[in-house]
Design an enzyme around this catalytic site. Structure first.
Site, PDB file in Angstrom:
ATOM      1  N   GLY A  12       0.772  -1.244   0.000  1.00  0.00           N
ATOM      2  CA  GLY A  12       0.000   0.000   0.000  1.00  0.00           C
ATOM      3  C   GLY A  12       0.800   1.289   0.000  1.00  0.00           C
ATOM      4  O   GLY A  12       0.332   2.297   0.528  1.00  0.00           O
ATOM      5  N   SER A  13       1.970   1.288  -0.644  1.00  0.00           N
ATOM      6  CA  SER A  13       2.709   2.554  -0.660  1.00  0.00           C
ATOM      7  C   SER A  13       2.012   3.585  -1.555  1.00  0.00           C
ATOM      8  O   SER A  13       2.037   4.783  -1.265  1.00  0.00           O
ATOM      9  CB  SER A  13       4.163   2.347  -1.076  1.00  0.00           C
ATOM     10  OG  SER A  13       4.251   1.994  -2.432  1.00  0.00           O
ATOM     11  N   MET A  90      -4.469  -7.083  -6.606  1.00  0.00           N
ATOM     12  CA  MET A  90      -3.959  -8.196  -7.408  1.00  0.00           C
ATOM     13  C   MET A  90      -5.033  -9.165  -7.916  1.00  0.00           C
ATOM     14  O   MET A  90      -4.731 -10.310  -8.231  1.00  0.00           O
ATOM     15  CB  MET A  90      -2.900  -8.974  -6.616  1.00  0.00           C
ATOM     16  CG  MET A  90      -1.707  -8.137  -6.204  1.00  0.00           C
ATOM     17  SD  MET A  90      -0.896  -7.286  -7.575  1.00  0.00           S
ATOM     18  CE  MET A  90       0.004  -8.658  -8.283  1.00  0.00           C
ATOM     19  N   HIS A 109       0.308   1.360 -12.983  1.00  0.00           N
ATOM     20  CA  HIS A 109       1.068   0.198 -13.451  1.00  0.00           C
ATOM     21  C   HIS A 109       2.537   0.603 -13.619  1.00  0.00           C
ATOM     22  O   HIS A 109       2.816   1.682 -14.154  1.00  0.00           O
ATOM     23  CB  HIS A 109       0.499  -0.290 -14.789  1.00  0.00           C
ATOM     24  CG  HIS A 109       1.185  -1.504 -15.301  1.00  0.00           C
ATOM     25  ND1 HIS A 109       0.996  -2.753 -14.746  1.00  0.00           N
ATOM     26  CD2 HIS A 109       2.106  -1.652 -16.293  1.00  0.00           C
ATOM     27  CE1 HIS A 109       1.765  -3.626 -15.387  1.00  0.00           C
ATOM     28  NE2 HIS A 109       2.444  -2.992 -16.324  1.00  0.00           N
TER      29      HIS A 109
HETATM   30  C1  GRF Z   1       3.031  -0.882  -7.660  1.00  0.00           C
HETATM   31  O1  GRF Z   1       4.252  -1.093  -8.310  1.00  0.00           O
HETATM   32  C2  GRF Z   1       1.937  -0.598  -8.663  1.00  0.00           C
HETATM   33  O2  GRF Z   1       2.402   0.070  -9.794  1.00  0.00           O
HETATM   34  C3  GRF Z   1       1.480  -1.974  -9.022  1.00  0.00           C
HETATM   35  O3  GRF Z   1       1.555  -2.727  -7.831  1.00  0.00           O
HETATM   36  C4  GRF Z   1       2.519  -2.134  -6.970  1.00  0.00           C
HETATM   37  C5  GRF Z   1       1.812  -1.829  -5.689  1.00  0.00           C
HETATM   38  O4  GRF Z   1       2.688  -1.322  -4.713  1.00  0.00           O
HETATM   39  N1  GRF Z   1       0.148  -1.954  -9.594  1.00  0.00           N
HETATM   40  P1  GRF Z   1       2.080  -0.669  -3.402  1.00  0.00           P
HETATM   41  O5  GRF Z   1       1.203  -1.722  -2.750  1.00  0.00           O
HETATM   42  O6  GRF Z   1       1.307   0.542  -3.800  1.00  0.00           O
HETATM   43  O7  GRF Z   1       3.264  -0.335  -2.538  1.00  0.00           O
END
Ligand code: GRF
Length: 216
Positions: A12-13, A90, A109
């Site tokens: 969730g960054s 996901m 993405h």
């Molecule tokens: C990110 O690289 C985003 O582009 C992709 O999944 C990853 C999620 O990272 N869809 P986070 O959970 O937001 O840290």
């Protein structure tokens, strides 16, 4: 004020970047809920720390995608969400769901779409020997990692880069363009024209070109 639900599956960054942006005065959107299919997603913890409502809709609890998505829809309705941001979510969303929320779902993405859809994007970018990689915020269409592009940011690929540090460089830019793209949408400055997003009153930087030696 646009009511947004963020769907996450993991760390969730990007969610955090959206939470931070929404906390700014005058930001035109607010996060009404964070929904995860994964009860252990760290994104849920981030939401709790920011006093945002959370729900877990675990896909394992459902017989099929339709009922899983119906349960997500119900949550979205209960939270009065009008817009969805996918942030490392996901699960593939079915065409029926996507069309119900037509032009109201954003995704981020980690590649310069339409190149490198799917997973392991930086490994594949390195294998392909591209000079630039980056990230894309786009409107979600039923095809995976497809849809009108709102914003992109590029990173030059250093010969020394490996997939991990390239991913880290790209992630930093993700955290910049995702809130920016949401802001543009929430301000009503984005209109969708077929496969393209048109941004009202946008200014565009000129691109750079990497050349091994200056040509004399
Ligand atoms: C990110 O690289 C985003 O582009 C992709 O999944 C990853 C999620 O990272 N869809 P986070 O959970 O937001 O840290």
């Amino acid at each position: 004020m646009l009511n947004v639900a963020v769907l996450v599956s993991g760390r969730g960054s990007n969610l955090q970047a959206l939470i931070d942006a929404c906390a700014e005065e005058d930001f035109p959107a607010r996060i009404v809920a964070v929904i995860s299919n994964n009860p252990d997603a760290y994104g849920l913890e981030r939401a709790r720390q920011a006093n945002i409502s959370t729900s877990v809709v675990n896909h394992r609890d459902f017989d099929d995608r339709e009922s899983f998505e119906a349960a997500i829809d119900l949550e979205l309705k209960n939270y009065k969400a009008k817009f969805i941001c996918l942030a490392g979510f996901m699960r593939i969303l079915d065409a029926r769901f996507v069309n119900r929320w037509k032009d109201r779902i954003l995704n981020i993405h980690p590649s310069l779409l339409p190149s490198f859809k799917g997973l392991h994007t930086q490994e594949r970018a390195l294998e392909a020997g591209v000079r630039f990689t980056g990230c894309t915020v786009h409107i979600v269409r039923p095809e995976m990692d497809d849809g009108p592009i709102i914003l992109q940011a590029a990173v030059a690929v250093d010969p020394e880069d490996d997939a991990d540090n390239l991913s880290a460089k790209v992630l930093e830019l993700e955290h910049v363009i995702y809130p920016e793209a949401l802001k543009l949408v929430a301000l009503g400055r984005v209109s969708i024209n077929g496969n393209k997003a048109v941004i009202e009153k946008a200014t565009y930087p000129t691109g750079g070109l990497i050349s091994p030696e200056p040509i004399s």
